[in-house]
Design a protein around this motif. Structure first.
Motif, PDB file in Angstrom:
ATOM      1  N   LEU A 136       2.306  16.940  -9.436  1.00 13.98           N
ATOM      2  CA  LEU A 136       2.959  16.062  -8.806  1.00 13.98           C
ATOM      3  C   LEU A 136       4.739  16.032  -8.993  1.00 13.98           C
ATOM      4  CD1 LEU A 136       2.970  13.029  -7.962  1.00 13.98           C
ATOM      5  CD2 LEU A 136       3.422  12.493 -10.166  1.00 13.98           C
ATOM      6  N   LEU A 137       4.733  15.735  -7.874  1.00 13.76           N
ATOM      7  CA  LEU A 137       6.441  16.411  -6.958  1.00 13.76           C
ATOM      8  C   LEU A 137       7.181  14.991  -7.140  1.00 13.76           C
ATOM      9  CD1 LEU A 137       8.735  18.518  -6.891  1.00 13.76           C
ATOM     10  CD2 LEU A 137       7.976  18.683  -4.391  1.00 13.76           C
ATOM     11  N   TYR A 138       6.722  13.832  -6.406  1.00 10.74           N
ATOM     12  CA  TYR A 138       7.276  12.757  -5.811  1.00 10.74           C
ATOM     13  C   TYR A 138       6.656  11.770  -5.852  1.00 10.74           C
ATOM     14  CZ  TYR A 138      10.452  10.019  -3.476  1.00 10.74           C
ATOM     15  OH  TYR A 138      11.623   9.137  -3.083  1.00 10.74           O
ATOM     16  N   ARG A 139       6.290  10.355  -6.306  1.00 14.33           N
ATOM     17  CA  ARG A 139       5.689   9.385  -5.558  1.00 14.33           C
ATOM     18  C   ARG A 139       6.653   8.325  -5.983  1.00 14.33           C
ATOM     19  NH1 ARG A 139       1.155   9.460 -10.592  1.00 14.33           N
ATOM     20  NH2 ARG A 139       2.927   8.296 -11.714  1.00 14.33           N
ATOM     21  N   HIS A 140       6.178   7.442  -5.045  1.00 21.20           N
ATOM     22  CA  HIS A 140       6.784   6.132  -5.118  1.00 21.20           C
ATOM     23  C   HIS A 140       5.631   4.784  -4.201  1.00 21.20           C
ATOM     24  CE1 HIS A 140      10.775   6.982  -6.644  1.00 21.20           C
ATOM     25  NE2 HIS A 140      11.055   5.191  -6.551  1.00 21.20           N
ATOM     26  N   ALA A 141       6.143   3.701  -5.156  1.00 25.99           N
ATOM     27  CA  ALA A 141       5.558   2.411  -3.973  1.00 25.99           C
ATOM     28  C   ALA A 141       6.590   2.045  -3.412  1.00 25.99           C
ATOM     29  CB  ALA A 141       4.840   2.005  -5.004  1.00 25.99           C
ATOM     30  N   TYR A 142       6.316   1.642  -2.001  1.00 26.40           N
ATOM     31  CA  TYR A 142       7.707   0.561  -1.380  1.00 26.40           C
ATOM     32  C   TYR A 142       6.717  -0.601  -1.069  1.00 26.40           C
ATOM     33  CZ  TYR A 142      10.354   5.480  -1.377  1.00 26.40           C
ATOM     34  OH  TYR A 142      10.219   6.620  -1.700  1.00 26.40           O
ATOM     35  N   GLY A 143       7.842  -1.964  -1.107  1.00 27.67           N
ATOM     36  CA  GLY A 143       7.600  -2.656  -0.666  1.00 27.67           C
ATOM     37  C   GLY A 143       6.926  -3.889  -1.125  1.00 27.67           C
ATOM     38  N   VAL A 144       6.049  -4.718  -0.905  1.00 30.91           N
ATOM     39  CA  VAL A 144       4.784  -5.376  -0.724  1.00 30.91           C
ATOM     40  C   VAL A 144       3.410  -4.912  -0.370  1.00 30.91           C
ATOM     41  CG1 VAL A 144       6.397  -7.015  -1.075  1.00 30.91           C
ATOM     42  CG2 VAL A 144       5.448  -6.898   0.970  1.00 30.91           C
ATOM     43  N   ARG A 145       2.596  -5.727  -1.413  1.00 37.16           N
ATOM     44  CA  ARG A 145       1.101  -5.480  -0.484  1.00 37.16           C
ATOM     45  C   ARG A 145       0.195  -6.578  -0.095  1.00 37.16           C
ATOM     46  NH1 ARG A 145       0.484  -5.744  -6.189  1.00 37.16           N
ATOM     47  NH2 ARG A 145      -0.990  -7.879  -6.748  1.00 37.16           N
ATOM     48  N   ASP A 146       1.301  -7.736  -0.682  1.00 31.88           N
ATOM     49  CA  ASP A 146       0.814  -8.825  -0.168  1.00 31.88           C
ATOM     50  C   ASP A 146       2.079  -9.668   0.458  1.00 31.88           C
ATOM     51  OD1 ASP A 146       0.207 -11.513   0.082  1.00 31.88           O
ATOM     52  OD2 ASP A 146      -1.635 -11.471  -0.978  1.00 31.88           O
ATOM     53  N   ARG A 147       2.613  -9.492   1.438  1.00 31.30           N
ATOM     54  CA  ARG A 147       3.741 -10.463   1.918  1.00 31.30           C
ATOM     55  C   ARG A 147       3.882 -11.769   1.405  1.00 31.30           C
ATOM     56  NH1 ARG A 147       5.652 -11.681   6.763  1.00 31.30           N
ATOM     57  NH2 ARG A 147       7.709 -11.829   6.961  1.00 31.30           N
ATOM     58  N   GLU A 148       2.996 -12.932   2.195  1.00 33.76           N
ATOM     59  CA  GLU A 148       2.953 -14.333   1.421  1.00 33.76           C
ATOM     60  C   GLU A 148       2.683 -14.250   0.217  1.00 33.76           C
ATOM     61  OE1 GLU A 148       1.082 -13.200   5.273  1.00 33.76           O
ATOM     62  OE2 GLU A 148       0.472 -12.359   3.510  1.00 33.76           O
ATOM     63  N   ALA A 149       2.475 -13.356  -0.640  1.00 37.18           N
ATOM     64  CA  ALA A 149       2.217 -13.930  -1.848  1.00 37.18           C
ATOM     65  C   ALA A 149       2.946 -13.237  -2.962  1.00 37.18           C
ATOM     66  CB  ALA A 149       1.098 -12.968  -3.088  1.00 37.18           C
ATOM     67  N   ARG A 150       3.954 -11.717  -1.993  1.00 38.19           N
ATOM     68  CA  ARG A 150       5.135 -11.161  -2.514  1.00 38.19           C
ATOM     69  C   ARG A 150       4.866 -10.139  -3.713  1.00 38.19           C
ATOM     70  NH1 ARG A 150      10.007 -12.952  -0.259  1.00 38.19           N
ATOM     71  NH2 ARG A 150      10.946 -11.612  -1.607  1.00 38.19           N
ATOM     72  N   LEU A 151       3.630  -9.819  -3.616  1.00 37.06           N
ATOM     73  CA  LEU A 151       2.906  -9.330  -4.374  1.00 37.06           C
ATOM     74  C   LEU A 151       3.550  -7.221  -4.260  1.00 37.06           C
ATOM     75  CD1 LEU A 151      -0.270 -10.298  -4.805  1.00 37.06           C
ATOM     76  CD2 LEU A 151       1.771 -11.007  -6.169  1.00 37.06           C
ATOM     77  N   PRO A 152       4.075  -6.627  -5.119  1.00 43.57           N
ATOM     78  CA  PRO A 152       4.962  -5.273  -4.833  1.00 43.57           C
ATOM     79  C   PRO A 152       3.638  -4.460  -4.778  1.00 43.57           C
ATOM     80  CG  PRO A 152       5.074  -5.939  -7.181  1.00 43.57           C
ATOM     81  CD  PRO A 152       4.686  -7.134  -6.801  1.00 43.57           C
ATOM     82  N   ALA A 153       3.582  -3.330  -3.786  1.00 48.64           N
ATOM     83  CA  ALA A 153       2.795  -2.402  -3.849  1.00 48.64           C
ATOM     84  C   ALA A 153       3.051  -1.005  -5.097  1.00 48.64           C
ATOM     85  CB  ALA A 153       3.216  -0.806  -3.026  1.00 48.64           C
ATOM     86  N   THR A 154       2.019  -0.340  -5.469  1.00 44.59           N
ATOM     87  CA  THR A 154       2.139   0.032  -6.875  1.00 44.59           C
ATOM     88  C   THR A 154       1.496   1.232  -6.205  1.00 44.59           C
ATOM     89  OG1 THR A 154       0.148  -0.693  -7.976  1.00 44.59           O
ATOM     90  CG2 THR A 154       2.223  -2.246  -8.336  1.00 44.59           C
TER      91      THR A 154
END
Length: 489
Positions: free
Chosen positions: A77-95
């Motif tokens: 593993l060199l790099y891993r990131h989550a960005y923004g939301v997985r659910d826009r209406e519930a404002r749940l972050p992506a992981t």
């Protein structure tokens, strides 16, 4: 199920691009700008910062709610990131553990299953389809190898104005195949390349007939479990998966929840749901010979050759092409609300995975892999964008104007030969405008040289629209100085 890259040819037009079933839209702003949510990096701070900046630029420019990316070099593993939301209406972050539909990345699992069964002596990929499915459309004319490599010429079951209405409802295999039954082949098998979900749907049926198991049972027992993939399911399981991303697309310039392709329709052509970690387990298992023998792994990543157009840039379940002049093997995937990419660069021993919950075209999933590769190897990216010598400013200006007409769907015929003009005005122009318009205005139009083929002078360009978004575009000019043919890659 729908790739970002591929190849099809229409008379005076040569296109390397996937068949498009999605709505096309491109926004320059977001209601919620996707910021990094969680991640890990073994990169220096400056490089990681540049990757973050470019990823966020792509997400903002395409209006993508959320994404997860991972980079592995030599399997580490060199790099891993989550960005923004997985659910826009519930404002749940992506992981990093969020599930996404992976679409046509599923095809490499189907291909590996077929090769496993060949290793077990239960089938031959060079046998006619009729050997296993005698009642299938054109079963006596096409081989399993042609189905695997998209060189069968079978028409697409997801084509047509009713494709979406059909795709979101449960369907039987007979109902799916009825959409192509009675239709002629698009071309002689083996002569050309054209992306066909139909071929992979039929391969799913072959797996069932030969193995005596359902497709899903076979894939889980013989592929997912040996690879240690405990977090990979199908579209039918989405309701019980958490955290599961919500799929979105743009309609009329507005971001909306996308309908879901039914599992019975996506099936062996694109029904898997996974995480970036599990997909890397698959990559490791496949490359390590745990799924099929090394010779078959190599076969999957070796481009087939068509009789009319040479290399198809596709092997068995995997695209085989180049980025920045560097070999690339992998696949993209898309459904109504997701685009994804799983790309391997053998010279660098580098793997880049990107998942997004945006089903638009141009596909954000592949764009993210491009910007990450460019930031990791900036010298290669710069060399790829270096203009060739000998550009004619007047010719380049004319080609820019011609591209603008194609992109806007307003072809007046003055710049184009009569035959191509007729095709553009008969409907091809509308189709190209739908495909090219969402890229937005080019930020750079880079001359890459002139060649002479088929009685025409070709001027080639690299057209840049922003980070991760480029097209190789050629204009074939006839003796009268008019554009008689165009090519796109």
């Amino acid at each position: 199920m729908l790739p970002a890259r591929g190849q099809f040819r229409i008379m005076d037009l040569v296109i390397r691009s996937g068949p498009c079933m999605r709505r096309f839209a491109l926004l320059l702003s977001l209601t919620m700008l996707p910021l990094a949510q969680a991640g890990a990096t073994n990169l220096d701070t400056a490089t990681a910062g540049r990757i973050d900046a470019d990823v966020n630029t792509v997400l903002a420019r395409t209006g993508t709610p959320g994404a997860v990316v991972a980079v592995y070099r030599k399997g580490e593993l060199l790099y891993r990131h989550a960005y923004g939301v997985r659910d826009r209406e519930a404002r749940l972050p992506a992981t990093p553990d969020t599930w996404f539909e992976i679409g046509s990345i599923t095809k490499q699992f189907t291909a590996a299953a077929i090769l496993q069964l060949q290793e077990a002596g239960k089938l031959s990929i060079d046998a006619p389809l009729a050997t296993y499915l005698p009642d299938a459309p054109h079963a006596g004319e096409v081989t399993l190898r042609q189905l695997l490599s998209h060189t069968s010429g079978l028409p697409e079951y997801l084509d047509g104005p009713d494709a979406e209405a059909f795709a979101i409802k449960p369907q039987t295999p007979a109902a799916v195949l009825a959409r192509v039954a009675g239709k002629p082949l698009d071309f002689k098998p083996g002569s050309r390349w054209s992306y066909s979900n139909t071929g992979y749907f039929l391969l799913g049926r072959v797996i069932e007939v030969v193995s005596g198991q359902t497709y899903d049972q076979y894939i889980r027992e013989h592929l997912l479990e040996p690879a240690g993939m405990r977090h990979t399911y199908t579209m039918a399981d989405e309701g019980r998966l958490s955290p599961m991303a919500v799929g979105y697309r743009h309609e009329g310039g507005q971001l909306q929840r996308a309908p879901a392709i039914h599992d019975s329709v996506g099936w062996s052509a694109g029904n898997l749901v996974s995480t970036i970690g599990d997909l890397q387990r698959w990559n490791d298992a496949l490359a390590g010979g745990k799924i099929v023998r090394p010779a078959h792994v190599a076969l999957m990543g070796t481009s087939v050759t068509t009789t009319e157009h040479g290399s198809a840039d596709y092997g068995l379940g995997l695209f085989v092409d180049k980025v920045d002049g560097q070999p690339r093997i992998g696949h993209t995937g898309g459904s109504f609300g997701f685009t994804t990419a799983n790309e391997y660069f053998p010279r660098q021993d580098l793997r880049i995975i990107a998942f997004t919950n945006n089903g638009d075209n141009p596909e954000p999933g592949e764009m993210l892999t491009r910007v990450i590769f460019d930031q990791l190897y900036p010298a290669l990216a710069a060399a790829a964008k270096r203009p060739a010598a000998g550009a004619d400013p007047a010719a380049t200006a004319s080609d820019k104007a011609a591209f603008a007409q194609i992109q806007n769907g307003k072809v007046d015929g003055a710049r184009f030969g009569a035959r191509l003009t007729a095709k553009l005005q008969a409907g091809l122009g509308k189709r190209l405008a739908g495909q090219l318009g969402p890229f937005g205005a080019p930020t750079d139009f880079i001359y890459k040289g002139t060649r002479h083929e088929n009685g025409m002078t070709w001027r080639d360009y690299l057209i840049v629209f922003g980070p991760g978004s480029t097209l190789k575009f050629g204009f074939g000019v006839d003796a009268d100085g008019k554009v008689a043919s165009i090519s796109m890659n």
